[in-house]
Design a protein around this motif. Structure first.
Motif, PDB file in Angstrom:
ATOM      1  N   VAL A  98      -4.403  26.320 -65.810  1.00  0.00           N
ATOM      2  CA  VAL A  98      -4.757  25.175 -64.774  1.00  0.00           C
ATOM      3  C   VAL A  98      -6.275  25.088 -64.338  1.00  0.00           C
ATOM      4  O   VAL A  98      -6.653  24.514 -64.259  1.00  0.00           O
ATOM      5  CB  VAL A  98      -3.719  25.082 -63.581  1.00  0.00           C
ATOM      6  CG1 VAL A  98      -4.028  24.149 -62.507  1.00  0.00           C
ATOM      7  CG2 VAL A  98      -2.270  25.056 -64.031  1.00  0.00           C
ATOM      8  N   GLY A 150       9.854  29.020 -56.790  1.00  0.00           N
ATOM      9  CA  GLY A 150       9.147  28.166 -58.088  1.00  0.00           C
ATOM     10  C   GLY A 150       8.758  26.945 -57.444  1.00  0.00           C
ATOM     11  O   GLY A 150       7.941  26.426 -57.853  1.00  0.00           O
ATOM     12  N   LEU A 153       5.697  27.116 -55.240  1.00  0.00           N
ATOM     13  CA  LEU A 153       4.470  27.573 -56.147  1.00  0.00           C
ATOM     14  C   LEU A 153       3.892  26.408 -56.806  1.00  0.00           C
ATOM     15  O   LEU A 153       2.618  25.977 -56.534  1.00  0.00           O
ATOM     16  CB  LEU A 153       4.887  28.637 -57.083  1.00  0.00           C
ATOM     17  CG  LEU A 153       4.866  29.927 -56.760  1.00  0.00           C
ATOM     18  CD1 LEU A 153       5.484  30.820 -57.851  1.00  0.00           C
ATOM     19  CD2 LEU A 153       3.592  30.529 -56.197  1.00  0.00           C
ATOM     20  N   THR A 154       4.918  25.484 -57.331  1.00  0.00           N
ATOM     21  CA  THR A 154       3.968  24.325 -58.034  1.00  0.00           C
ATOM     22  C   THR A 154       4.022  23.134 -56.878  1.00  0.00           C
ATOM     23  O   THR A 154       2.823  22.523 -57.059  1.00  0.00           O
ATOM     24  CB  THR A 154       5.283  23.586 -59.027  1.00  0.00           C
ATOM     25  OG1 THR A 154       6.778  23.678 -58.583  1.00  0.00           O
ATOM     26  CG2 THR A 154       5.373  24.604 -60.149  1.00  0.00           C
ATOM     27  N   GLU A 157       0.427  24.346 -55.660  1.00  0.00           N
ATOM     28  CA  GLU A 157      -0.656  24.094 -56.685  1.00  0.00           C
ATOM     29  C   GLU A 157      -1.117  22.655 -57.076  1.00  0.00           C
ATOM     30  O   GLU A 157      -2.069  22.459 -56.903  1.00  0.00           O
ATOM     31  CB  GLU A 157      -0.089  24.469 -58.154  1.00  0.00           C
ATOM     32  CG  GLU A 157      -0.179  26.108 -58.179  1.00  0.00           C
ATOM     33  CD  GLU A 157      -1.633  26.553 -58.285  1.00  0.00           C
ATOM     34  OE1 GLU A 157      -2.404  26.266 -59.274  1.00  0.00           O
ATOM     35  OE2 GLU A 157      -2.051  27.412 -57.463  1.00  0.00           O
ATOM     36  N   LYS A 181       1.596  28.399 -51.832  1.00  0.00           N
ATOM     37  CA  LYS A 181       1.170  29.061 -53.252  1.00  0.00           C
ATOM     38  C   LYS A 181       1.387  30.504 -53.219  1.00  0.00           C
ATOM     39  O   LYS A 181       1.328  31.250 -53.984  1.00  0.00           O
ATOM     40  CB  LYS A 181       0.033  28.637 -53.806  1.00  0.00           C
ATOM     41  CG  LYS A 181      -1.293  28.987 -52.991  1.00  0.00           C
ATOM     42  CD  LYS A 181      -2.432  28.616 -53.823  1.00  0.00           C
ATOM     43  CE  LYS A 181      -3.460  29.415 -53.848  1.00  0.00           C
ATOM     44  NZ  LYS A 181      -4.782  29.477 -54.342  1.00  0.00           N
ATOM     45  N   LYS A 235     -11.284  39.896 -61.878  1.00  0.00           N
ATOM     46  CA  LYS A 235     -11.454  38.418 -62.413  1.00  0.00           C
ATOM     47  C   LYS A 235     -12.764  37.908 -61.888  1.00  0.00           C
ATOM     48  O   LYS A 235     -13.523  38.509 -60.940  1.00  0.00           O
ATOM     49  CB  LYS A 235     -10.156  37.514 -61.806  1.00  0.00           C
ATOM     50  CG  LYS A 235     -10.055  37.751 -60.274  1.00  0.00           C
ATOM     51  CD  LYS A 235      -8.916  37.077 -59.700  1.00  0.00           C
ATOM     52  CE  LYS A 235      -8.813  37.125 -58.294  1.00  0.00           C
ATOM     53  NZ  LYS A 235      -7.386  36.470 -57.727  1.00  0.00           N
TER      54      LYS A 235
HETATM   55  C1  FPP Z   1      -3.211  32.100 -58.032  1.00  0.00           C
HETATM   56  O1  FPP Z   1      -3.987  31.401 -56.969  1.00  0.00           O
HETATM   57  C2  FPP Z   1      -2.149  31.345 -58.316  1.00  0.00           C
HETATM   58  C3  FPP Z   1      -1.101  31.165 -57.734  1.00  0.00           C
HETATM   59  C4  FPP Z   1      -0.927  31.663 -56.119  1.00  0.00           C
HETATM   60  C5  FPP Z   1       0.254  30.245 -58.094  1.00  0.00           C
HETATM   61  C6  FPP Z   1       0.224  29.459 -59.514  1.00  0.00           C
HETATM   62  C7  FPP Z   1       1.534  28.692 -59.602  1.00  0.00           C
HETATM   63  C8  FPP Z   1       1.302  27.786 -60.620  1.00  0.00           C
HETATM   64  C9  FPP Z   1       0.268  27.597 -61.646  1.00  0.00           C
HETATM   65  C10 FPP Z   1       2.825  27.025 -60.785  1.00  0.00           C
HETATM   66  C11 FPP Z   1       3.500  27.716 -61.862  1.00  0.00           C
HETATM   67  C12 FPP Z   1       4.782  28.205 -61.223  1.00  0.00           C
HETATM   68  C13 FPP Z   1       5.787  28.877 -61.874  1.00  0.00           C
HETATM   69  C14 FPP Z   1       6.841  29.007 -61.345  1.00  0.00           C
HETATM   70  C15 FPP Z   1       5.644  29.287 -63.408  1.00  0.00           C
HETATM   71  P1  FPP Z   1      -5.577  31.082 -57.235  1.00  0.00           P
HETATM   72  O2  FPP Z   1      -6.012  30.253 -58.647  1.00  0.00           O
HETATM   73  O3  FPP Z   1      -6.057  30.930 -55.816  1.00  0.00           O
HETATM   74  O4  FPP Z   1      -6.026  32.680 -57.522  1.00  0.00           O
HETATM   75  P2  FPP Z   1      -6.622  33.611 -58.969  1.00  0.00           P
HETATM   76  O5  FPP Z   1      -8.241  33.532 -58.375  1.00  0.00           O
HETATM   77  O6  FPP Z   1      -5.997  34.862 -58.775  1.00  0.00           O
HETATM   78  O7  FPP Z   1      -6.536  32.469 -60.177  1.00  0.00           O
END
Ligand code: FPP
Ligand code: MG
Length: 334
Positions: A98, A150, A153-154, A157, A181, A235
């Motif tokens: 995403v 689940g 989280l979605t 997002e 999230k 990251k």
């Molecule tokens: C990291 O956040 C991501 C999350 C906290 C959740 C992401 C959830 C989804 C994509 C939905 C999918 C759900 C399931 C159940 C499969 P960030 O992007 O702020 O942090 P980062 O820097 O670690 O990427």
């Protein structure tokens, strides 16, 4: 090959957190490896690859600590912990698709190492495995809490996709998103730990809020990382800004800066005009307008709120570990 380097002081804190649950962590790891066995060659490769960058396992640690704070760890605790770690792993694999990110935990992300299709399907498989482990906990309240994670989280997002690219995003919007999230996953870890040992209603409530507040700290720290020069976190930094993702440091700075300075930044955000120069200007703007200090101060507030939730539990090494846990969430530099 563990790629991320841990600073000795913080590593020491992790060791202190894990100490009273060493035996239970071993049990968790053994059962987890068993659950991830597969005949599918691609899934096997992905599973081995995920082991290389397996992270700090904060979520299963919180499940185990919460359970042991209230009783003896059971099979139900172990399956609850595996289920939560797997739903978290699946969500990060999908998140990198995403967010179009190519690095996670110091390694190329699954979408970078393979491709988006593989990442989505592997994430789906791991999510299904998580639900299967939830069923093995043989406790419908645990399964209900996992399904709820689940959905949130979605939900979080999608809210983020919809709202965070606009300069009008408020602090309330930010808190709604991070509750869904990030914080709910941590509060569910603590809750599920308690449920797995049949903790009383009052303890469950305090565990839930402990996880919630600690989870909020975790996300604020993550959002602060995006503004740092730290290359230890495994990251890329500046990813949120490049993606037009507005988080608390920028929300605060926009609210408090003078109109003329603010106007230009808002224009770049609305037009998604993120050249390298603009990104570094935004970082400077956030620094100069107190965005980092404010977020840091809020994070400390939530850490203290988390620790207060432990007041009603007896003082012992489990409670001490939970306090170290809250401390780590806001002091980590990886
Ligand atoms: C990291 O956040 C991501 C999350 C906290 C959740 C992401 C959830 C989804 C994509 C939905 C999918 C759900 C399931 C159940 C499969 P960030 O992007 O702020 O942090 P980062 O820097 O670690 O990427
Ligand atoms: Mg992301």
């Amino acid at each position: 090959m563990q790629i991320i380097s841990f600073t000795p002081v913080l590593m020491n804190l992790i060791e202190k957190i894990r100490k009273p649950i060493e035996k239970e962590i071993e049990q968790f790891e053994k059962s987890s490896t068993e659950e991830l066995k597969t005949e599918n060659p691609l899934l096997k490769n992905i599973s081995n690859y995920l082991q290389l960058g397996k992270g700090k396992q904060l979520r299963p640690i919180l499940v185990l600590l919460s359970a042991k704070l209230c009783g003896e760890v059971t099979e139900s605790t172990i399956y609850g912990a595996i289920s939560l770690e797997l739903i978290h792993t699946a969500s990060l694999i999908h998140d990198d698709v995403v967010d179009n990110t190519f690095q996670r935990r110091g390694l190329p992300s699954i979408n970078a190492q393979w491709n988006n299709k593989v990442a989505i399907l592997a994430g789906d498989h791991i999510l299904s495995k998580s639900l299967s482990c939830g069923i093995k906990s043989q406790n419908t309240r645990i399964l209900e809490a996992i399904a709820n994670v689940g959905m949130n989280l979605t939900d979080g997002e999608l809210l983020q996709l919809d709202k965070v690219q606009h300069a009008q995003l408020t602090e309330d919007d930010y808190f709604e998103i991070i509750h869904k999230k990030t914080a709910l996953l941590f509060s569910s870890c603590a809750l599920i730990g308690g449920l797995s040992v049949k903790a009383d209603k009052d303890s469950l409530m305090h565990l839930f809020h402990f996880g919630e507040y600690a989870g909020i700290c975790f996300q604020m720290k993550d959002d602060l990382f995006d503004y740092s020069e730290n290359n230890k976190i495994g990251k890329p930094t500046r990813n949120d800004i490049k993606d037009g993702k507005i988080t608390l440091p920028l929300i605060y700075a926009l609210k408090n800066a003078d109109e003329s300075q603010k106007h230009e930044i808002e224009k770049w955000i609305e037009n998604k005009d993120f050249s390298d120069f603009h990104i570094e200007e935004i970082v400077k703007f956030v620094r100069e307008n107190g965005g980092l200090e404010y977020t840091f101060q809020k994070m400390e507030e939530y850490k203290n709120k988390a620790i207060e939730e432990l007041n009603s539990f007896a003082d012992n090494e489990l409670k001490q570990s939970m306090i170290f846990f809250a401390d780590f969430m806001s002091n980590r530099d990886f």
